[in-house]
Design an enzyme around this catalytic site. Sequence first.
Site, PDB file in Angstrom:
ATOM      1  CE  LYS A 171      27.357  50.292  33.796  1.00 26.85           C
ATOM      2  NZ  LYS A 171      27.450  51.695  34.230  1.00 26.85           N
ATOM      3  NE  ARG A 178      28.170  59.135  35.637  1.00 27.90           N
ATOM      4  CZ  ARG A 178      27.827  57.904  36.005  1.00 27.90           C
ATOM      5  NH1 ARG A 178      28.623  57.212  36.809  1.00 27.90           N
ATOM      6  NH2 ARG A 178      26.697  57.372  35.597  1.00 27.90           N
ATOM      7  CG  HIS A 228      22.863  57.219  36.928  1.00 31.54           C
ATOM      8  ND1 HIS A 228      22.487  55.993  36.443  1.00 31.54           N
ATOM      9  CD2 HIS A 228      23.704  56.977  37.950  1.00 31.54           C
ATOM     10  CE1 HIS A 228      23.095  55.041  37.144  1.00 31.54           C
ATOM     11  NE2 HIS A 228      23.834  55.610  38.070  1.00 31.54           N
ATOM     12  NE  ARG A 232      19.663  54.010  33.774  1.00 32.24           N
ATOM     13  CZ  ARG A 232      19.102  55.101  34.343  1.00 32.24           C
ATOM     14  NH1 ARG A 232      17.896  55.492  33.995  1.00 32.24           N
ATOM     15  NH2 ARG A 232      19.756  55.783  35.259  1.00 32.24           N
ATOM     16  CE1 TYR A 241      58.227  37.666  41.688  1.00 38.52           C
ATOM     17  CE2 TYR A 241      55.859  37.987  41.516  1.00 38.52           C
ATOM     18  CZ  TYR A 241      57.067  37.597  40.950  1.00 38.52           C
ATOM     19  OH  TYR A 241      57.096  37.139  39.657  1.00 38.52           O
ATOM     20  CB  CYS A 286      51.954  36.356  41.264  1.00 43.17           C
ATOM     21  SG  CYS A 286      52.965  35.951  42.708  1.00 43.17           S
ATOM     22  CG  ASP A 340      50.310  34.741  35.276  1.00 45.24           C
ATOM     23  OD1 ASP A 340      49.517  35.343  34.552  1.00 45.24           O
ATOM     24  OD2 ASP A 340      51.548  34.888  35.226  1.00 45.24           O
TER      25      ASP A 340
END
Length: 388
Positions: free
Chosen positions: A35, A133, A165, A221, A264, A311, A313
Amino acid sequence: MTSPALTATVDLGAIAHNVGVLRAASGADVMAVVKADAYGHGALPVARAVLAAGAAELGVAHLTEAAALRAAGIDAPITAWLHTPGADFAGAIADGIDIALSSISQLDAVIAAAHRTGRSAVVTAKVDTGLNRSGVAVDEWADFAERVAKAHVDGSVALRAAMCHLARGDEPDHPLNDAQAQRLDAAVADLTRLGAAPQVVHIANSPAALTRPDLARDLVRPGIAVYGRTPVPARGDFGLIPAMTLTATIALVKRVAAGQGVSYSETWIAPRDTVVAVVAAGYADGVPRLLSGRIRVRIGERMFDGVGRICMDQLVVDLGPDGAGVREGDQAELFGTGASGGPTAKDWADAIGTIDYEIVSQVGTRVVRRYLGERQVGLAAETTETGQ
């Protein structure tokens, strides 16, 4: 060919090795959980690698993830277990996806889709045995069991499996683990008595697969352990090999005078004349902003401290007054296996109070995934690169 700004190198040989570790530790077949784009590693390459390495099945959260694997030619059993109202159960039935059901309303929707399509739906009873859950709730179980057994007998569904689970699998000796297993076994007995005995039962997640073979039923699993991250750090790494190494290119090297701030809000002021490197990776790529002032990266054989705010990027590291010989275009290892002393995803997680599951799964879409070891696990090519 221009080098990408960021690369996640995924060692499929390591993933194959980890599947073997999980099979040996649990004594059971493996449903490899892929997943969330295989925890950021790339769902399709990982799916092919784990199946080639002996995993029996695949697990995902959403039906859309399962459908994408089917469309890519994966024909192994796939189970999906998280559904919102309006989920495409008809499509899942057509694709032969095992639909794990958590409520009577989901069962009713699947039966309706089966009637519309004229095909039997393959389903799993997901039982809430204590996590509270998803999963069929205790007060709904008796009614659900009767309804799913009736649908199984009349052919609307084929009840293939039962699962739950664990809430405290990462605490192997916690009594709730045994209690949850007993509750699932009781649910399986109910289904068997009603004429719908599951063919497959699975309980164990990564930590239980590695530490509690007594909880393995027909399958284990595992998720994070497939990718080489230990789910119970206090008990060691179990011989798992981390599969992902994240690197970024040095975009710029420049001098900063003593007393000048960096990034920053100038949270770091240069204490002396120094040289800094701008690394082309930021929080949009999965480098948590909370690591500002805490991150360390490896360039060549040396470790360097990140300085100033991370930051969107880019981030900045202090190379020291002489610049350490670092040049633009060099590669910075952000995290990797740690085998030679470099930073790891767990280092990041520990620094900001989270888990390495979150770190690897947040590696962003600008990062190019590069795959190694495909020939080792019996796939077609030796090395491929994919931009996500």
